[in-house]
Design an enzyme around this catalytic site. Sequence first.
Site, PDB file in Angstrom:
ATOM      1  N   MET A   1     -17.719 -31.154  16.187  1.00 58.81           N
ATOM      2  CA  MET A   1     -17.114 -30.270  17.193  1.00 58.81           C
ATOM      3  C   MET A   1     -16.701 -31.096  18.419  1.00 58.81           C
ATOM      4  SD  MET A   1     -18.951 -26.654  16.833  1.00 58.81           S
ATOM      5  CE  MET A   1     -20.484 -27.035  17.629  1.00 58.81           C
TER       6      MET A   1
ATOM      7  N   ALA B   1     -17.113 -34.139  21.459  1.00 59.79           N
ATOM      8  CA  ALA B   1     -18.155 -34.650  22.363  1.00 59.79           C
ATOM      9  C   ALA B   1     -19.026 -35.650  21.603  1.00 59.79           C
ATOM     10  CB  ALA B   1     -18.988 -33.508  22.953  1.00 59.79           C
ATOM     11  N   LEU B   2     -18.366 -36.625  20.986  1.00 56.69           N
ATOM     12  CA  LEU B   2     -19.054 -37.539  20.065  1.00 56.69           C
ATOM     13  C   LEU B   2     -20.108 -38.387  20.778  1.00 56.69           C
ATOM     14  CD1 LEU B   2     -16.173 -38.809  17.740  1.00 56.69           C
ATOM     15  CD2 LEU B   2     -17.523 -36.702  17.618  1.00 56.69           C
TER      16      LEU B   2
ATOM     17  N   HIS C   1     -23.079 -38.790  15.844  1.00 58.38           N
ATOM     18  CA  HIS C   1     -21.819 -38.660  15.098  1.00 58.38           C
ATOM     19  C   HIS C   1     -21.342 -40.034  14.610  1.00 58.38           C
ATOM     20  CE1 HIS C   1     -21.459 -35.243  18.139  1.00 58.38           C
ATOM     21  NE2 HIS C   1     -21.444 -34.601  16.981  1.00 58.38           N
TER      22      HIS C   1
ATOM     23  N   GLN D   1     -18.795 -19.990  15.155  1.00 61.81           N
ATOM     24  CA  GLN D   1     -20.224 -20.271  14.965  1.00 61.81           C
ATOM     25  C   GLN D   1     -21.016 -20.140  16.252  1.00 61.81           C
ATOM     26  OE1 GLN D   1     -19.379 -24.443  13.651  1.00 61.81           O
ATOM     27  NE2 GLN D   1     -21.298 -24.898  14.685  1.00 61.81           N
TER      28      GLN D   1
ATOM     29  N   GLU E   1     -29.134 -34.711   9.406  1.00 58.84           N
ATOM     30  CA  GLU E   1     -30.397 -33.990   9.202  1.00 58.84           C
ATOM     31  C   GLU E   1     -30.869 -33.309  10.477  1.00 58.84           C
ATOM     32  OE1 GLU E   1     -33.249 -36.710   7.570  1.00 58.84           O
ATOM     33  OE2 GLU E   1     -32.475 -36.448   5.533  1.00 58.84           O
TER      34      GLU E   1
ATOM     35  N   ARG F   1     -25.170 -31.238  23.670  1.00 59.39           N
ATOM     36  CA  ARG F   1     -25.615 -30.335  24.744  1.00 59.39           C
ATOM     37  C   ARG F   1     -26.586 -31.013  25.724  1.00 59.39           C
ATOM     38  NH1 ARG F   1     -25.357 -26.999  20.171  1.00 59.39           N
ATOM     39  NH2 ARG F   1     -23.986 -25.191  20.388  1.00 59.39           N
TER      40      ARG F   1
END
Length: 254
Positions: free
Chosen positions: A31, A33-34, A38, A62, A149, A188
């Site tokens: 989504m 904001a790597l 990521h 989502q 994970e 976040r």
Amino acid sequence: MSELIQSLEGWVDYRDRVLASGQPIGLVATMGALHEGHLELIRRARTETDCVVVSVFLNPTQFNDPKDLERYPKTLGVDLSLATEAGANVIFAPSRDSLYPDNFSYKVAETVLSSNLEGEHRPGHFEGVLTVVMKLLNLVRPTRAYFGEKDYQQLKLIEGMARAFFLGVEIVPVATVREADGLALSSRNVHLTAEGRKMAPEFHRSLKQTTTIEEVRRDLEDKGFTVEYVEEVGQRRLGAVVLENVRLIDNVPI
Ligand code: AMP
């Protein structure tokens, strides 16, 4: 710099050329904001596939909380350079309208695994996740797709969806990337204050303790976290907490 493709037509052209050349495609769906989490997925894809595609799509369906969607960090320019450095060939960043021509009237739903943990606390979340992942897999047609994970329940649901619908893609799990103090990287985390950031690793530390889940819950509440759940499923202990209005999830093997 990797190529940036924002239209579906542009993407389909590019993809058909890659597929015609016989190169396997690796997909890392994000989504944006790597961060290092990521980038680890991208590096892994780089070692296992010829054409690494990073999708950047802030998927509205989502998000059960509109405020969470609104304040989600958006950094496409930086994402492009980070993904390039990590080995991406192309960034696919479609618009909302192009991915949802049906206005989300068609949905992929799972009815067993998705009803507890995240599913219980974020109504509709997994329908949004599974639907967008199905769309991306169908559009990108990767040989392998890489998932973290860190989002353990999501990973299991995507593996199950690939099996249930005979998608013919290999879902590759990648271990959670953490800060040195144990906090799982998340887009976040930038919303935490310096004080919150100092407290946040206690979540992982507490989950890892070999005490009961009731004790973990009490310990976290004493430290000022609001606990949504701490549960054990199979060989995993999973949790979700809120700290300074920031929702954190994590899981550890037991
Ligand atoms: P997101 O952009 O949050 O949807 O995440 C995109 C992908 O990166 C998902 O497969 C996540 O599970 C994965 N991911 C996010 N954070 C981490 C992390 N700290 N370690 C490993 N994978 C991660």
